[in-house]
Motif scaffolding. Structure first.
Motif, PDB file in Angstrom:
ATOM      1  N   ASN A   1      52.127 -13.875   8.480  1.00 46.23           N
ATOM      2  CA  ASN A   1      50.887 -14.576   8.808  1.00 46.23           C
ATOM      3  C   ASN A   1      49.733 -14.211   7.889  1.00 46.23           C
TER       4      ASN A   1
ATOM      5  N   LYS B   1      39.467 -17.070   5.695  1.00 49.02           N
ATOM      6  CA  LYS B   1      40.899 -17.327   5.826  1.00 49.02           C
ATOM      7  C   LYS B   1      41.281 -18.659   5.200  1.00 49.02           C
TER       8      LYS B   1
ATOM      9  N   ILE C   1      47.401 -19.265   9.590  1.00 47.23           N
ATOM     10  CA  ILE C   1      46.458 -20.267  10.074  1.00 47.23           C
ATOM     11  C   ILE C   1      46.806 -21.664   9.555  1.00 47.23           C
TER      12      ILE C   1
ATOM     13  N   GLU D   1      50.153 -22.926  11.349  1.00 47.20           N
ATOM     14  CA  GLU D   1      49.909 -23.326  12.738  1.00 47.20           C
ATOM     15  C   GLU D   1      49.127 -24.639  12.801  1.00 47.20           C
ATOM     16  N   ALA D   2      48.160 -24.798  11.902  1.00 44.91           N
ATOM     17  CA  ALA D   2      47.370 -26.026  11.890  1.00 44.91           C
ATOM     18  C   ALA D   2      48.223 -27.235  11.542  1.00 44.91           C
TER      19      ALA D   2
ATOM     20  N   LYS E   1      50.320 -28.207  14.558  1.00 48.93           N
ATOM     21  CA  LYS E   1      49.521 -28.931  15.548  1.00 48.93           C
ATOM     22  C   LYS E   1      49.274 -30.365  15.101  1.00 48.93           C
TER      23      LYS E   1
ATOM     24  N   ILE F   1      42.491 -27.695   8.758  1.00 48.59           N
ATOM     25  CA  ILE F   1      41.768 -26.527   9.274  1.00 48.59           C
ATOM     26  C   ILE F   1      40.491 -26.972   9.983  1.00 48.59           C
TER      27      ILE F   1
ATOM     28  N   LEU G   1      41.440 -28.762  13.435  1.00 50.31           N
ATOM     29  CA  LEU G   1      42.247 -28.118  14.467  1.00 50.31           C
ATOM     30  C   LEU G   1      41.988 -26.630  14.656  1.00 50.31           C
ATOM     31  N   THR G   2      41.040 -26.069  13.914  1.00 49.14           N
ATOM     32  CA  THR G   2      40.691 -24.664  14.103  1.00 49.14           C
ATOM     33  C   THR G   2      39.171 -24.524  14.062  1.00 49.14           C
ATOM     34  N   SER G   3      38.704 -23.361  14.396  1.00 47.59           N
ATOM     35  CA  SER G   3      37.269 -23.063  14.300  1.00 47.59           C
ATOM     36  C   SER G   3      36.952 -22.273  13.035  1.00 47.59           C
ATOM     37  N   GLU G   4      37.946 -22.136  12.171  1.00 45.43           N
ATOM     38  CA  GLU G   4      37.792 -21.321  10.961  1.00 45.43           C
ATOM     39  C   GLU G   4      36.973 -22.081   9.909  1.00 45.43           C
TER      40      GLU G   4
END
Length: 234
Positions: free
Chosen positions: A97, A129, A172, A175-176, A179, A194, A197-200
């Protein structure tokens, strides 16, 4: 571990030729080889994975061997879209990861090694990231409605044209993309996955305008001019 996934599975329809744009020669060297070599000669890069069309796999393997390229770990078949090809590339990797993965267009042979290093440095520092190369937009951009009328004019000082490579911690981005497949979400680049689908946050590193994508016949002429400029400056 830092791996570069080079995506070279496009149809090349806008190039108006029977061969993949990545296989077209610029100043005697195929575009894909020019692209791979930027990563090949960087000590920060541990391995390179090529994702391409099934019909080009053996051709690219042969070119890699002929040009004595050592870091290419595999040349695999891509999917029907760039997004699918990236997912297949990520799925092929046996990465942890926290490993770093760079995703780069095979048709961008003039990316600067220094900008690749900046992305890797940003990710290794832990500050981000996700990071990508981009350049300020030169033209005024207009947003239009479905009838073709201007709706608004975004502030050009805040606009950038995003390029590749785009770099991520493996966990990250994998996984994104998973999804995105589950939600049937379609995107045009990996930063968008990203973002959606993420808060990054995604860090943008200023690149340069030489990092063009070879897409149309006119880009070949521009590419030759870039090579001539580089040669004249060395």
């Amino acid at each position: 571990m830092t791996t570069a996934i080079i995506v070279a599975a496009g149809s090349s329809s806008r190039m108006k030729t029977n061969i993949s744009k990545q296989l077209i020669e610029i100043d005697g060297i195929p575009v894909i080889i020019r692209t791979i070599n930027v990563f090949e000669f960087l000590p920060e890069i541990d391995s390179v994975l090529i994702v391409t069309r099934k019909c080009d796999i053996e051709i690219i393997k042969k070119l890699v061997s002929e040009h004595n390229i050592k870091k290419v770990s595999a040349v695999i078949e891509g999917g029907g879209t760039r997004q699918e090809s990236v997912f297949l590339g990520l799925s092929h990797l046996n990465s942890d990861n926290d490993d770093i993965v760079l995703i780069h267009d095979g048709a961008r042979p003039f990316v600067s090694a220094s900008h690749i290093k900046e992305i890797i440095s940003e990710l290794r520092s832990g500050s981000s990231k996700a990071a990508a190369i981009g350049v300020p937009v030169k033209d005024t951009i207009k947003q239009t409605d479905e009838r073709g009328y201007i709706e608004n004019t975004p502030d050009r000082s805040k606009l950038v044209s995003i390029q590749t490579p785009q770099g991520f911690r493996y966990g990250i981005i994998m996984e994104a993309h998973k999804k995105a497949r589950e939600l049937n979400l379609s995107v045009t680049d990996d930063c968008a996955v990203i973002e959606a689908l993420t808060s990054e946050p995604v860090k943008v590193i200023t690149g340069d305008y030489n990092n063009i994508k070879i897409t149309t016949p006119e880009d070949i002429i521009l590419g030759e001019a870039i090579i001539a400029k580089i040669q004249n400056n060395t």
